[in-house]
Design a protein around this motif. Structure first.
Motif, PDB file in Angstrom:
ATOM      1  N   GLY A 169      17.414 -12.112  33.944  1.00  0.00           N
ATOM      2  CA  GLY A 169      18.520 -12.763  34.622  1.00  0.00           C
ATOM      3  C   GLY A 169      18.938 -14.069  33.971  1.00  0.00           C
ATOM      4  O   GLY A 169      18.206 -14.650  33.165  1.00  0.00           O
ATOM      5  N   ASP A 225      20.806  -6.011  40.375  1.00  0.00           N
ATOM      6  CA  ASP A 225      19.490  -6.154  41.009  1.00  0.00           C
ATOM      7  C   ASP A 225      19.493  -5.308  42.278  1.00  0.00           C
ATOM      8  O   ASP A 225      20.306  -5.542  43.177  1.00  0.00           O
ATOM      9  CB  ASP A 225      19.240  -7.622  41.345  1.00  0.00           C
ATOM     10  N   SER A 254      20.812  -8.697  35.980  1.00  0.00           N
ATOM     11  CA  SER A 254      20.156  -9.052  34.721  1.00  0.00           C
ATOM     12  C   SER A 254      21.039  -8.578  33.582  1.00  0.00           C
ATOM     13  O   SER A 254      21.943  -7.767  33.779  1.00  0.00           O
ATOM     14  CB  SER A 254      18.797  -8.357  34.618  1.00  0.00           C
TER      15      SER A 254
END
Length: 139
Positions: A49, A82, A90
């Motif tokens: 991320g 996510d 990410s």
């Protein structure tokens, strides 16, 4: 620590930054230093991320977000949502990103090899280890 040593180190680092900047720019404009570092990180350690990337590179989240978005626009990175937080995502390197990273890295490696032509293998190894140690002191 000797004041003269610190003075030499700080001046030589400033000089090094100037030289590295002048020889490391990609003439095609496809990838810049920040893009190279992000792609290298995604390639070597996997998807992550923006917050983690920002922490690792000691940058603010908005800067890394802009850099990652530029890589995404070029097709070098893609977002992965996510599953636990729909707002978060990410980045991962794409196949196109892997190709560009390899080409850019090869170009940089050739430039560094040319600069180190007169150096022994032992000197290159020591220099690399000292640079690595120095860079780790920022963590």
């Amino acid at each position: 620590m000797n004041e003269k040593s610190v003075e030499t180190i700080q001046f030589e680092m400033a000089t090094l930054v100037r030289y590295v900047t002048s020889v490391s720019s990609d003439k095609n404009g496809k990838l810049d230093r920040s893009g190279y570092l992000l792609l290298h990180r995604l390639s070597s350690q996997g998807s992550t991320g923006v917050k983690t990337l920002a922490n690792e590179f000691h940058l603010d989240i908005s800067t890394v977000s802009r850099q990652a978005a530029a890589l995404e626009q070029k097709g070098y990175a893609s977002r992965i949502p996510d599953p636990t937080d729909r707002r978060a995502y990410s980045y991962q390197i794409t196949d196109n990103g892997k190709k560009e990273l390899a080409a850019y890295k090869k170009e940089r490696m050739n430039k560094v090899k040319n600069l180190l032509k007169g150096w022994s293998e032992e000197e290159c190894e020591m220099f690399g280890q000292l640079l690595k140690k120095f860079n780790r002191s920022f963590s």
